[in-house]
Design a protein around this motif. Structure first.
Motif, mmCIF file in Angstrom:
data_model
loop_
_atom_site.group_PDB
_atom_site.id
_atom_site.type_symbol
_atom_site.label_atom_id
_atom_site.label_comp_id
_atom_site.label_asym_id
_atom_site.label_seq_id
_atom_site.Cartn_x
_atom_site.Cartn_y
_atom_site.Cartn_z
ATOM 1 N N ALA A 185 9.932 -39.310 -34.115
ATOM 2 C CA ALA A 185 10.586 -40.047 -33.033
ATOM 3 C C ALA A 185 9.863 -41.375 -32.811
ATOM 4 O O ALA A 185 8.680 -41.512 -33.133
ATOM 5 N N PRO A 186 10.541 -42.370 -32.246
ATOM 6 C CA PRO A 186 9.858 -43.618 -31.901
ATOM 7 C C PRO A 186 8.742 -43.371 -30.884
ATOM 8 O O PRO A 186 8.759 -42.371 -30.157
ATOM 9 N N GLN A 187 7.799 -44.289 -30.836
ATOM 10 C CA GLN A 187 6.697 -44.176 -29.888
ATOM 11 C C GLN A 187 7.225 -44.098 -28.455
ATOM 12 O O GLN A 187 8.068 -44.901 -28.048
ATOM 13 N N ALA A 188 6.738 -43.115 -27.704
ATOM 14 C CA ALA A 188 7.162 -42.980 -26.315
ATOM 15 C C ALA A 188 6.576 -44.102 -25.471
ATOM 16 O O ALA A 188 5.429 -44.512 -25.656
ATOM 17 N N GLN A 189 7.382 -44.611 -24.536
ATOM 18 C CA GLN A 189 6.915 -45.605 -23.575
ATOM 19 C C GLN A 189 6.314 -44.861 -22.386
ATOM 20 O O GLN A 189 6.957 -43.983 -21.812
ATOM 21 N N THR A 190 5.078 -45.197 -22.034
ATOM 22 C CA THR A 190 4.390 -44.452 -20.985
ATOM 23 C C THR A 190 3.999 -45.358 -19.825
ATOM 24 O O THR A 190 3.824 -46.562 -19.997
ATOM 25 N N LEU A 191 3.886 -44.757 -18.660
ATOM 26 C CA LEU A 191 3.370 -45.434 -17.479
ATOM 27 C C LEU A 191 2.214 -44.604 -16.951
ATOM 28 O O LEU A 191 2.380 -43.426 -16.613
ATOM 29 N N ARG A 192 1.044 -45.198 -16.891
ATOM 30 C CA ARG A 192 -0.141 -44.522 -16.369
ATOM 31 C C ARG A 192 -0.494 -45.164 -15.028
ATOM 32 O O ARG A 192 -0.868 -46.330 -14.973
ATOM 33 N N THR A 193 -0.348 -44.401 -13.961
ATOM 34 C CA THR A 193 -0.505 -44.953 -12.617
ATOM 35 C C THR A 193 -1.960 -45.036 -12.175
ATOM 36 O O THR A 193 -2.279 -45.777 -11.239
ATOM 37 N N GLY A 194 -2.848 -44.266 -12.796
ATOM 38 C CA GLY A 194 -4.226 -44.201 -12.323
ATOM 39 C C GLY A 194 -4.394 -43.295 -11.118
ATOM 40 O O GLY A 194 -5.469 -43.241 -10.523
ATOM 41 N N TRP A 195 -3.324 -42.559 -10.768
ATOM 42 C CA TRP A 195 -3.362 -41.615 -9.659
ATOM 43 C C TRP A 195 -3.161 -40.193 -10.187
ATOM 44 O O TRP A 195 -2.620 -39.986 -11.280
ATOM 45 N N SER A 196 -3.583 -39.251 -9.418
ATOM 46 C CA SER A 196 -3.288 -37.841 -9.684
ATOM 47 C C SER A 196 -3.238 -37.124 -8.346
ATOM 48 O O SER A 196 -3.460 -37.738 -7.286
ATOM 49 N N GLY A 197 -2.924 -35.844 -8.378
ATOM 50 C CA GLY A 197 -2.811 -35.123 -7.115
ATOM 51 C C GLY A 197 -3.015 -33.641 -7.296
ATOM 52 O O GLY A 197 -2.836 -33.103 -8.393
ATOM 53 N N TRP A 198 -3.403 -32.975 -6.209
ATOM 54 C CA TRP A 198 -3.546 -31.528 -6.213
ATOM 55 C C TRP A 198 -2.307 -30.870 -5.625
ATOM 56 O O TRP A 198 -1.674 -31.410 -4.709
ATOM 57 N N VAL A 199 -1.993 -29.705 -6.138
ATOM 58 C CA VAL A 199 -0.877 -28.902 -5.634
ATOM 59 C C VAL A 199 -1.434 -27.583 -5.132
ATOM 60 O O VAL A 199 -2.277 -26.965 -5.799
ATOM 61 N N ALA A 200 -0.990 -27.156 -3.960
ATOM 62 C CA ALA A 200 -1.425 -25.875 -3.399
ATOM 63 C C ALA A 200 -0.299 -25.292 -2.561
ATOM 64 O O ALA A 200 0.711 -25.957 -2.291
ATOM 65 N N TRP A 201 -0.483 -24.046 -2.144
ATOM 66 C CA TRP A 201 0.488 -23.366 -1.289
ATOM 67 C C TRP A 201 -0.100 -23.179 0.091
ATOM 68 O O TRP A 201 -1.273 -22.843 0.243
ATOM 69 N N ALA A 202 0.728 -23.384 1.118
ATOM 70 C CA ALA A 202 0.329 -23.180 2.513
ATOM 71 C C ALA A 202 1.337 -22.235 3.171
ATOM 72 O O ALA A 202 2.476 -22.107 2.707
ATOM 73 N N PRO A 203 0.945 -21.572 4.254
ATOM 74 C CA PRO A 203 1.910 -20.741 4.990
ATOM 75 C C PRO A 203 3.068 -21.595 5.501
ATOM 76 O O PRO A 203 2.884 -22.752 5.880
ATOM 77 N N LEU A 204 4.246 -21.009 5.512
ATOM 78 C CA LEU A 204 5.423 -21.714 6.015
ATOM 79 C C LEU A 204 5.315 -21.824 7.528
ATOM 80 O O LEU A 204 5.157 -20.822 8.227
ATOM 81 N N HIS A 205 5.372 -23.052 8.034
ATOM 82 C CA HIS A 205 5.184 -23.310 9.457
ATOM 83 C C HIS A 205 6.306 -24.225 9.937
ATOM 84 O O HIS A 205 6.583 -25.247 9.327
#
Length: 418
Positions: A185-205
């Motif tokens: 396939a052709p080279q994929a075009q990418t965007l690197r934001t320099g950010w990341s994030g954590w994912v977690a679960w919390a009680p439904l409130h």
């Protein structure tokens, strides 16, 4: 449910099929296309390099564009039961004050369901009719031959298992796809934001149908309901997150004096989680999906940033569209139908992908002035205008059966004379 079966069992099952299909990757797109093909009496070989295990824990908001896939697979009721209707969306300022709360449920209802669901629950819904697959396998090479695409299947350690010929090889192995290279396939075009994030679960409130986002000065906090719990996302610049969850949570909490108990609990969940999933906020877009030796699907074709909340939905829609079009295919007609699928679906995905990137330019910034400007835009923009690009996709989705019939009709026409 998913059943881990020997490769020979899957190969034997597809021996008499009108199309021999290999699906590489059992994520959302791979699982959907495999189940769509099985609905039509085929027996695609589905493989994944990872063993069957508990699904990675993160939440999804699925737009009504995916409803027909669940209807066709006979699991619409299971899908509704596994998720929760998203009815309201709240935006907060960079200090945590409520800017606006919109009724998105009413806006979406005319098109279908707008649901919050965990990835694990979604995978279980897709696999509900039964889903054979072979784990611990991947592909080392793919070559086009006169009789199809010859794939070399290997274990995760690189040990050769088999060489088999398929009419169609589908690379659905995620945003970091190896299949792109194997299919030339052709080279994929990418965007690197320099950010990341954590994912977690919390009680439904509080309100079980309320999703909310806080776009801060150098951070982003989102809370999204799923069945019986709240999915939480806390993001920021990589360098800030590298200081550790507890420290970053303390920093964010100090910048949000006006948040309520619900978001306080969301931050507590991130800080307390022993090993939360960390999501690198990068994307990828391949400029061509159909190659001589096979095709790309889902995140392998276009991996999304989470900013528009539509990446999983577009992957699922692409797989559904492909499955419906392939229902018209035999080996001779396959190339024309694959080209027709890409011609109608890639522009839709790229439009959503572009919208996601545009939002990233607003979100992933560290600037109080940008935060204030963003908030002014949020106050002034109507919910219908904000959701305009998504509503446009919902209202303009092509009919896959008409796409297939038109492609086959064009194929039967005599070549035009110069």
């Amino acid at each position: 449910m998913i059943h881990d079966v020997p490769l020979d069992t899957q190969l034997a099952a597809q021996a008499g099929d009108r199309l021999r299909v290999l699906v590489v990757g059992a994520g959302i797109a791979g699982l959907t296309i495999a189940q769509m093909l099985r609905r039509d009496g085929l027996h695609p070989v589905l493989i994944d390099r990872s063993p069957i295990q508990e699904h990675p824990g993160y939440m999804l908001a699925l737009m009504p564009a995916v409803d027909q896939a669940f209807e066709d697979l006979g699991v619409r009721a299971q899908y509704r039961a596994a998720g929760v209707p998203l009815t309201r969306f709240r935006f907060r300022s960079h200090r945590g004050a409520v800017l606006r709360t919109d009724d998105v449920g009413e806006l979406m209802r005319v098109h279908g369901d707008y649901q919050g669901i965990s990835r694990g629950a979604l995978m279980d819904v897709l696999a509900a009719p039964g889903c054979p697959m072979t784990t611990g396998l991947t592909v080392a090479a793919v070559a086009r031959t006169a009789t199809g695409s010859r794939a070399e299947l290997v274990t995760r350690d690189g040990e050769a298992v088999a060489q088999e010929t398929f009419d169609l090889v589908i690379g659905a192995d995620g945003i970091g796809s190896r299949m792109r290279g194997l299919l030339d396939a052709p080279q994929a075009q990418t965007l690197r934001t320099g950010w990341s994030g954590w994912v977690a679960w919390a009680p439904l409130h509080g309100d079980p149908g309320l999703a909310e986002e806080t776009w801060g000065d150098g951070f982003f906090l989102g809370a999204y309901p799923v069945r019986d719990r709240l999915g939480v996302f806390l993001g920021g610049p990589d360098a800030d997150l590298d200081s550790g969850r507890e420290e970053f949570c303390r920093t964010v909490r100090a910048r949000l004096p006006w948040i309520d108990a619900r978001l306080t609990g969301a931050l507590d969940a991130i800080a307390a989680q022993e090993d939360p999933y960390r999501w690198r906020l990068d994307d990828a877009r391949c400029p061509r999906w159909v190659m001589p030796a096979g095709i790309l699907l889902g995140d392998s074709a276009a991996g999304f940033l989470p900013t528009a909340g539509i990446g999983a939905g577009m992957a699922l829609e692409s797989a559904w569209m492909l499955g419906r079009i392939l229902a018209h295919a035999d080996r001779e007609e396959l190339p024309a139908l694959l080209e027709a699928w890409e011609a109608v679906q890639r522009p839709r995905v790229e439009a959503a992908h572009g919208n996601s990137r545009s939002l990233a330019r607003l979100m992933f910034r560290r600037s109080r002035l940008v935060a204030l400007a963003r908030e002014e835009i949020t106050r002034r923009l109507s919910v219908r205008a904000a959701l305009g690009p998504i509503l446009g996709l919902l209202e303009s989705r092509p009919d896959p059966d008409e796409v297939a019939r038109a492609a086959l009709a064009r194929r039967d026409l005599p070549a035009a004379r110069p």
